[in-house]
Design a protein around this motif. Structure first.
Motif, PDB file in Angstrom:
ATOM      1  N   GLY A   1       0.787  -1.240  -0.180  1.00 31.74           N
ATOM      2  CA  GLY A   1      -0.006  -0.120  -0.009  1.00 31.74           C
ATOM      3  C   GLY A   1       0.768   1.230   0.005  1.00 31.74           C
ATOM      4  N   HIS A   2       2.010   0.986  -0.147  1.00 28.48           N
ATOM      5  CA  HIS A   2       3.123   2.220  -0.051  1.00 28.48           C
ATOM      6  C   HIS A   2       3.236   2.905  -1.666  1.00 28.48           C
ATOM      7  N   SER A   3       3.102   4.238  -1.691  1.00 23.48           N
ATOM      8  CA  SER A   3       3.334   4.676  -2.924  1.00 23.48           C
ATOM      9  C   SER A   3       3.998   6.167  -2.597  1.00 23.48           C
ATOM     10  N   GLY A   4       4.762   6.674  -3.968  1.00 24.24           N
ATOM     11  CA  GLY A   4       5.468   7.804  -3.620  1.00 24.24           C
ATOM     12  C   GLY A   4       6.103   8.041  -4.849  1.00 24.24           C
ATOM     13  N   ILE A   5       6.550   9.349  -5.152  1.00 30.12           N
ATOM     14  CA  ILE A   5       7.172  10.055  -6.546  1.00 30.12           C
ATOM     15  C   ILE A   5       8.592  10.316  -5.939  1.00 30.12           C
ATOM     16  N   VAL A   6       9.556   9.708  -6.521  1.00 32.56           N
ATOM     17  CA  VAL A   6      10.937   9.865  -6.333  1.00 32.56           C
ATOM     18  C   VAL A   6      11.764  10.840  -7.307  1.00 32.56           C
ATOM     19  N   TYR A   7      12.407  11.978  -6.820  1.00 31.31           N
ATOM     20  CA  TYR A   7      12.918  12.838  -7.714  1.00 31.31           C
ATOM     21  C   TYR A   7      14.314  13.273  -7.159  1.00 31.31           C
ATOM     22  N   PRO A   8      15.021  13.897  -7.770  1.00 32.15           N
ATOM     23  CA  PRO A   8      16.327  14.365  -7.216  1.00 32.15           C
ATOM     24  C   PRO A   8      16.493  15.050  -5.777  1.00 32.15           C
ATOM     25  N   GLY A   9      17.199  14.569  -5.235  1.00 35.65           N
ATOM     26  CA  GLY A   9      17.111  15.410  -3.546  1.00 35.65           C
ATOM     27  C   GLY A   9      16.123  14.379  -2.852  1.00 35.65           C
TER      28      GLY A   9
END
Length: 234
Positions: free
Chosen positions: A81-89
């Protein structure tokens, strides 16, 4: 002390119409019994994923998976159930533990380039978990990003379940220098730019160095900014 320099162009390469992935160690169909990892580090992939594509849902077990994005953004979803958007930093860690399924997609309009690293955990069959955190990268310093080393307990952005390993990142202005850790195993990866490593000479973008019995070598940027990823392992 020994330093083994690995050049970008010498890596195993997986190339599809949507993916370019360079593997520092044996991975998938590429197997070399002399190159199956370094210290606790099992996988170190430099990946570029085209817009609107990505990795469909697939399983992992008993791995600490660390992702560091250099350009673009990566969308994570998993069976817990985890979600996320990974970006620089932003640092991301997924502990696969007793078993987890996840997908990684590029929903943006530009390619995403990221480094994904897999580490052995201290224990098997842990409860799967996920963590992501913003990172303040102060130029010219090694900043702990994902670590289980006791000395990083209060400073690391995300914690991994491996007390003998930790990954730090340094962003360097032209001619900045940092001192690498003193440790039995140190893995240096040049994410951006060109640097000079004491005892090894110039390392260019996507080159790496594997140092055994590291004694605190100096590493310095050239005439352009640089970014390095450093694993310290005991």
């Amino acid at each position: 002390m020994t330093i083994d320099v690995r050049r970008s162009g010498d890596r195993f390469l997986t190339e599809e119409d949507w993916l370019e992935s360079r593997h520092s160690f044996s991975f998938g169909p590429y197997y070399d019994p002399r190159n199956v990892g370094f210290g606790a580090l099992l996988v170190h992939n430099d990946e570029v994923v085209a817009p609107g594509t990505g990795f469909d849902t697939h399983p992992h077990q008993d791995l600490e998976i660390v992702t560091w994005v250099l350009r673009g953004a990566l969308v994570h979803q998993d069976s817990e159930g985890h979600s996320g958007i990974v970006y620089p930093g932003l640092a991301q860690r997924m502990s696969a533990g007793s078993g987890i399924r996840h997908s990684e997609k590029n929903d943006a309009g530009e390619p995403v380039r990221y480094i994904q690293m897999w580490v052995r955990p201290d224990e098997l069959d842990l409860t799967p978990s996920y963590q992501q955190a913003e990172v303040e990268l102060r130029t010219g310093e090694l900043i702990p990003i994902a670590s289980g080393l006791p000395k990083h307990a209060s400073t690391t952005a995300v914690k991994i379940n491996q007390q003998a390993a930790g990954m730090s990142v340094a962003r360097l202005n032209p001619y900045d220098a940092v001192q690498l850790p003193v440790a039995p195993y140190v893995h240096v990866f040049v994410a951006l730019g060109t640097v000079t490593l004491e005892g090894a000479g110039e390392l260019h973008e996507a080159d790496a160095a594997r140092i055994v019995a590291a004694d605190g070598q100096k590493l310095s940027a050239g005439a352009e900014p640089a970014e390095i990823l450093v694993w310290e392992m005991r």
